[in-house]
Design a protein around this motif. Structure first.
Motif, PDB file in Angstrom:
ATOM      1  N   LEU A 145       0.840  -1.375   0.324  1.00 38.22           N
ATOM      2  CA  LEU A 145       0.602   0.742   0.241  1.00 38.22           C
ATOM      3  C   LEU A 145       1.017   1.431  -0.077  1.00 38.22           C
ATOM      4  CD1 LEU A 145      -2.510  -1.023   3.284  1.00 38.22           C
ATOM      5  CD2 LEU A 145      -2.891  -1.818   0.314  1.00 38.22           C
ATOM      6  N   MET A 146       0.617   2.184  -0.969  1.00 36.37           N
ATOM      7  CA  MET A 146       1.327   3.654  -0.672  1.00 36.37           C
ATOM      8  C   MET A 146       0.742   3.999  -1.434  1.00 36.37           C
ATOM      9  SD  MET A 146       4.083   1.334  -3.923  1.00 36.37           S
ATOM     10  CE  MET A 146       2.877   0.878  -4.105  1.00 36.37           C
ATOM     11  N   THR A 147       1.027   5.584  -0.464  1.00 37.75           N
ATOM     12  CA  THR A 147       0.645   7.211  -0.931  1.00 37.75           C
ATOM     13  C   THR A 147       1.611   8.037  -1.411  1.00 37.75           C
ATOM     14  OG1 THR A 147       0.651   7.769   1.524  1.00 37.75           O
ATOM     15  CG2 THR A 147      -0.977   6.626   0.411  1.00 37.75           C
ATOM     16  N   PRO A 153      -7.696  13.922  -2.891  1.00 35.95           N
ATOM     17  CA  PRO A 153      -7.142  15.097  -2.078  1.00 35.95           C
ATOM     18  C   PRO A 153      -7.013  15.268  -0.907  1.00 35.95           C
ATOM     19  CG  PRO A 153      -9.949  14.602  -1.878  1.00 35.95           C
ATOM     20  CD  PRO A 153      -8.965  13.232  -2.577  1.00 35.95           C
ATOM     21  N   TYR A 154      -6.472  15.984  -0.280  1.00 41.16           N
ATOM     22  CA  TYR A 154      -6.208  16.834   1.254  1.00 41.16           C
ATOM     23  C   TYR A 154      -4.964  16.283   1.185  1.00 41.16           C
ATOM     24  CZ  TYR A 154     -10.641  17.635   2.277  1.00 41.16           C
ATOM     25  OH  TYR A 154     -12.206  18.359   2.510  1.00 41.16           O
ATOM     26  N   MET A 155      -3.534  16.174  -0.201  1.00 43.84           N
ATOM     27  CA  MET A 155      -2.456  15.868   0.507  1.00 43.84           C
ATOM     28  C   MET A 155      -2.150  14.475   1.044  1.00 43.84           C
ATOM     29  SD  MET A 155       0.674  18.144   1.687  1.00 43.84           S
ATOM     30  CE  MET A 155       0.957  18.598   0.387  1.00 43.84           C
ATOM     31  N   PRO A 156      -2.748  13.213   0.724  1.00 36.20           N
ATOM     32  CA  PRO A 156      -2.461  12.154   1.759  1.00 36.20           C
ATOM     33  C   PRO A 156      -0.664  11.489   1.879  1.00 36.20           C
ATOM     34  CG  PRO A 156      -2.861  11.621  -0.985  1.00 36.20           C
ATOM     35  CD  PRO A 156      -2.918  13.005  -0.784  1.00 36.20           C
ATOM     36  N   HIS A 157      -1.360  11.624   3.268  1.00 39.46           N
ATOM     37  CA  HIS A 157       0.347  10.940   3.831  1.00 39.46           C
ATOM     38  C   HIS A 157       0.208   9.761   4.321  1.00 39.46           C
ATOM     39  CE1 HIS A 157       1.262  15.334   3.650  1.00 39.46           C
ATOM     40  NE2 HIS A 157       2.546  14.440   4.567  1.00 39.46           N
ATOM     41  N   ALA A 158      -0.951   8.987   4.804  1.00 37.50           N
ATOM     42  CA  ALA A 158      -0.730   7.678   5.076  1.00 37.50           C
ATOM     43  C   ALA A 158      -2.338   6.839   4.504  1.00 37.50           C
ATOM     44  CB  ALA A 158      -1.174   7.373   7.284  1.00 37.50           C
ATOM     45  N   HIS A 217      -2.438  11.832   9.782  1.00 43.00           N
ATOM     46  CA  HIS A 217      -0.711  11.665   9.405  1.00 43.00           C
ATOM     47  C   HIS A 217      -0.923  10.060   9.403  1.00 43.00           C
ATOM     48  CE1 HIS A 217       0.421  15.713   8.514  1.00 43.00           C
ATOM     49  NE2 HIS A 217       1.467  15.083   8.821  1.00 43.00           N
ATOM     50  N   GLY A 218      -1.475   9.506  10.515  1.00 39.62           N
ATOM     51  CA  GLY A 218      -0.617   8.305  10.519  1.00 39.62           C
ATOM     52  C   GLY A 218      -2.097   7.150  10.682  1.00 39.62           C
ATOM     53  N   LEU A 219      -2.159   5.909  10.086  1.00 40.87           N
ATOM     54  CA  LEU A 219      -2.749   4.951  10.333  1.00 40.87           C
ATOM     55  C   LEU A 219      -3.012   3.134  10.793  1.00 40.87           C
ATOM     56  CD1 LEU A 219      -5.083   5.745   6.772  1.00 40.87           C
ATOM     57  CD2 LEU A 219      -5.861   6.711   9.817  1.00 40.87           C
TER      58      LEU A 219
END
Length: 249
Positions: free
Chosen positions: A16-18, A42-47, A95-97
């Motif tokens: 899985l990548m962003t 959208p929303y600048m994917p970080h995680a 930012h994190g999941l």
């Protein structure tokens, strides 16, 4: 972000990548085949994280206006060609999941909160009694503790904490906290099943958030203390660090 997961839907190990330039994707770990991608997230994917049913959730930080923007986005990957974003829950500077198979919730870290969500029928529902307000702002990385399944590891702008799920509170005293707790600008942190911790801090190699140094803390069994070793990469910079394991712990 990048994670290795076993997918019941694809019946294989997937990566899985962003990327923050609006991209997210899933690839076959063994062949590199692209199984799914979206170039307009959208929303600048970080995680990114995968749910047990094969769907995914993406955390978007919301760009530079961290205090008012940011969200979690549910994508029904299992709908195949009909895949769409079916739900969006606001979480400032998400930012994190981490999916938690024991608690059966999705943990998410944002600007000043660690929150938990149930996932069902293409929607996310916040579990108000789980999670906490952070003691410091700029929540960043979040990872499962592969050494202690009761705990999560998370970083903020100038602290690295652990969170006890059973006590539902942040911990400031934990294994290697003498080294980790007061670390500034920790962008990535992860653990291994023997208790080893790896982390990286921004040193502005190519951008304000990256580094070419990886720190690893291992237990010195004779002295009973953690010993840190630092590694410098040649012609390489990184942003996060991951225990690249298909297991959730």
């Amino acid at each position: 972000d990048v994670k290795l997961r076993w997918s019941e839907y694809y019946q294989r190990e997937v990566v899985l990548m962003t990327a923050s330039n609006r991209w997210a994707g899933i690839a076959d770990y063994n062949t590199g085949e692209c199984l799914w991608e979206d170039e307009e997230v959208p929303y600048m994917p970080h995680a990114i994280e995968m749910l047990p049913n094969g769907d995914i959730v993406i955390a978007g930080s919301g760009g530079n206006d961290y205090m008012t923007e940011g969200c979690l986005m549910y994508y029904n990957i299992t709908a195949g060609t009909e895949c769409t974003q079916t739900d969006r829950q606001l979480l400032s500077s998400a930012h994190g999941l981490v999916w938690d198979p024991d608690e059966k919730v999705l943990w998410a870290v944002g600007w000043d909160h660690l929150a938990a969500y149930e996932a069902a029928d293409g929607k996310l529902t916040r579990v108000e009694e789980k999670g906490c307000r952070l003691l410091h702002t700029n929540g960043h990385d979040l990872s499962a503790d592969y050494y202690d399944p009761d705990q999560l590891l998370l970083s903020t702008g100038d602290r690295v904490y652990k969170f006890s799920k059973s006590e539902n509170k942040l911990l400031i005293e934990y294994n290697f906290s003498d080294v980790l707790l007061n670390n500034v600008d920790t962008k990535g942190v992860t653990t291994f099943d023997d208790g080893t911790v790896a982390y990286c801090n921004a040193t502005k190699v190519k951008a304000s958030y990256d580094t070419d140094i990886l720190h690893v803390i291992r237990l010195d069994e004779e002295r009973g203390v953690g010993v840190q070793t630092s590694y410098r990469f040649q012609d390489f910079s990184t942003y996060k660090v991951r225990n690249f394991s298909a297991n959730y712990r």
